[in-house]
Design a protein around this motif. Structure first.
Motif, short mmCIF file in Angstrom:
data_model
loop_
_atom_site.label_atom_id
_atom_site.label_comp_id
_atom_site.label_asym_id
_atom_site.label_seq_id
_atom_site.Cartn_x
_atom_site.Cartn_y
_atom_site.Cartn_z
N LYS A 39 0.85 -1.19 0.00
CA LYS A 39 0.00 0.00 0.00
C LYS A 39 0.89 1.24 0.00
O LYS A 39 1.90 1.30 0.70
CB LYS A 39 -0.92 0.00 1.22
N ARG A 63 -13.44 6.64 -2.92
CA ARG A 63 -12.56 5.57 -2.41
C ARG A 63 -11.12 5.91 -2.75
O ARG A 63 -10.84 6.86 -3.48
CB ARG A 63 -12.95 4.22 -3.00
N ASP A 64 -10.20 5.14 -2.21
CA ASP A 64 -8.78 5.37 -2.45
C ASP A 64 -8.39 4.75 -3.79
O ASP A 64 -8.00 3.59 -3.87
CB ASP A 64 -7.96 4.75 -1.31
N SER A 110 -6.93 0.76 -8.40
CA SER A 110 -6.95 0.57 -6.96
C SER A 110 -6.61 -0.89 -6.68
O SER A 110 -6.85 -1.75 -7.53
CB SER A 110 -8.33 0.92 -6.39
N THR A 111 -6.07 -1.16 -5.53
CA THR A 111 -5.74 -2.53 -5.16
C THR A 111 -6.76 -2.99 -4.14
O THR A 111 -6.73 -2.58 -2.98
CB THR A 111 -4.30 -2.62 -4.60
N HIS A 112 -7.66 -3.83 -4.59
CA HIS A 112 -8.81 -4.22 -3.77
C HIS A 112 -8.41 -4.96 -2.50
O HIS A 112 -8.97 -4.69 -1.43
CB HIS A 112 -9.80 -5.03 -4.60
N ASP A 113 -7.44 -5.86 -2.58
CA ASP A 113 -7.07 -6.62 -1.39
C ASP A 113 -6.33 -5.77 -0.35
O ASP A 113 -6.25 -6.14 0.81
CB ASP A 113 -6.29 -7.88 -1.74
N ASN A 115 -7.28 -2.48 -0.09
CA ASN A 115 -8.27 -1.42 0.14
C ASN A 115 -7.68 -0.03 -0.11
O ASN A 115 -7.87 0.88 0.69
CB ASN A 115 -8.86 -1.53 1.54
N GLY A 116 -6.95 0.12 -1.21
CA GLY A 116 -6.39 1.43 -1.54
C GLY A 116 -5.34 1.34 -2.62
O GLY A 116 -5.19 0.33 -3.30
N SER A 118 -1.73 1.06 -4.33
CA SER A 118 -0.51 0.31 -4.06
C SER A 118 0.59 0.70 -5.04
O SER A 118 0.36 1.45 -6.00
CB SER A 118 -0.78 -1.19 -4.18
#
Length: 139
Positions: A39, A63-64, A110-113, A115-116, A118
């Motif tokens: 992240k 969202r991030d 966005s990087t779902h796993d 949550n923001g 990366s």
């Protein structure tokens, strides 16, 4: 089968060795080195966002995530761009959210796993910018 077709098959094959990809010119080698997905935080996040925002990337409101719209001369250029990005996405196992109509490609990263955002999102955004430099009008 042609050599290029075989190289593409090797690239997309999940069990291929890094040796078989060595001779392919599909992607620049500096994008093929897998960095550890982490992240983006602190100074690393600030520095990455500063550079990406100067190239037209925007932070999402809800969202991030980062987003950008790419405009091309025609569908072939848009699809070619998406194909180049898809090759990197498969290599990194990190896939963008995108929407395409004719010459327009809207991208969200966005990087779902995590949550923001990366390091992979920053790498993917930089690669997209390099793919299109000089070939279309960014918005």
């Amino acid at each position: 089968m042609t050599r290029t077709y075989l190289q593409l098959l090797n690239l997309l094959h999940p069990l291929k060795s890094s040796r078989s990809f060595k001779h392919s010119s599909a992607l620049p080698t500096h994008f093929l080195k897998r960095t550890m997905r982490a992240k983006l935080e602190g100074d690393q996040r600030s520095d990455a966002l500063k550079q990406l925002q100067s190239n037209g990337w925007k932070l999402a409101n809800d969202r991030d995530a980062l987003s950008k719209t790419f405009l091309f001369k025609n569908f072939n250029q848009a699809f070619g761009f998406m194909t180049r990005v898809a090759l990197l996405a498969e290599k990194l196992d990190h896939h963008p959210e995108w929407f395409n109509v004719y010459n327009k490609v809207e991208v969200t990263l966005s990087t779902h796993d995590l949550n923001g955002l990366s390091t992979y999102d920053a790498q993917m955004a930089q690669f997209m910018d390099q793919c299109v430099s000089g070939t279309q009008d960014n918005k």
